[in-house]
Enzyme design. Sequence first.
Site, PDB file in Angstrom:
ATOM      1  N   GLY A 102       0.811  -1.209   0.000  1.00 54.43           N
ATOM      2  CA  GLY A 102       0.000   0.000   0.000  1.00 54.43           C
ATOM      3  C   GLY A 102       0.845   1.259   0.000  1.00 54.43           C
ATOM      4  N   ASP A 103       1.977   1.219   0.676  1.00 55.61           N
ATOM      5  CA  ASP A 103       2.894   2.366   0.683  1.00 55.61           C
ATOM      6  C   ASP A 103       3.531   2.546  -0.689  1.00 55.61           C
ATOM      7  OD1 ASP A 103       2.421   2.766   3.428  1.00 55.61           O
ATOM      8  OD2 ASP A 103       3.988   1.340   3.967  1.00 55.61           O
TER       9      ASP A 103
END
Length: 294
Positions: A239-240
Site C-alpha cells: 500500500g505504501d
Amino acid sequence: MARIVCAGHVNWDVTLSVDRLPAADGEATIADQAQSCGGSACNVATGVAALGDDPAILGSVGDDEHGHLAERSLDDSGVDCGPLVISEGDTAVKYLVVDPAGEVAVLGNEGANEAFAADDLDSETLGAADHLHLTSQDPDTAAALADRAHDQEISVSFDPGRRIDARDFAAPLARADLVFVNEREAATAIEEYFGPADDLTKTVALKHGAGGAEVLTPCGRYASHDGFPVEAVDTTGAGDAFAAGFLSVWLDGGDDPDYDRCLAVGNACGALAAAERGAKAELSWDRIEGLLAN
C-alpha cells in the site's frame, strides 16, 4: 521532481517468512528472515526517491543500533533525514510474519516512533516542499502538520493505515486533500469522514489489493484500474508503494492530474512490492513501464 515531506512512523522491520500463520497455541516454521528499515513514512519516502522525486522524512528513532541502521538506510536511499528526530527511547521494532500467500501478521512495540512533534519540522524545510504526505501517527501531530502545510498553500495527503478504527483521525482526515484507504479502512471512514460517496469533500484513492484501485474526487471524476496479475509473496508495504507511485504521477500533473495513469503506476508499484520479500520495494521506472507495457 517534487519535494515531498513524508511524516510518520520509522521502524526497524524484522521479516519472518513462515510456512503458515499460526493459530492460538499453534506453531509455525521460519523458512527465512530479513531485516530492513520500515514504517509507512519510510516506505513512501524511499519509494518516491526511487522514482526520482526529492523526499525528506519527519519521524523519530531511538539513539540505538536500530535507529542508526534506519537512518543510514534512508540516507542511502536518497531521503533527506534532516528532520528525523533522534530520541532517547528505543527504536520501534516490528516483526512481520509472512505466510506463503503473502498475508502478514504484525507484532511490534511502540518504541520511539511517535517521539516527534509538528514543530520538529522547521519552517524552511516545510516551505521548500511541494507536498506533505502524512502516514499513521499521533492524530494531533498529523492535524497540526496539515494546518502548517495549508498555511503555506502546500497540498496534503494522508494514509491512516490499519489504526483508522482505533484512533480518532477525524481532524487530519478533514484537513487532507487526498486520502489513501483500503477496503477495510474505507468501510470505517468513507461515510463518517468524507461524506456520501456522491458528495465527497476530498479526493479518495481506494485500494483493492490484487483487485486494483479506484479514485473518487469531489468534482465527480472517477477512474479505476484492475491491477496486475503477480504472485504475491509478501504484501507488507504494498500500500505504501502504491501511494509512492500514485503521488509521483499526481504531483507531476499539476491542477489536472491524469488519474488513469496515477492508478496504473500506483498499482504497478504495489504489485512490484507484493512480489518481493520485505516492506522496501525495489521500484524503478524501467520496472514500472515494463509492467504497464505488458
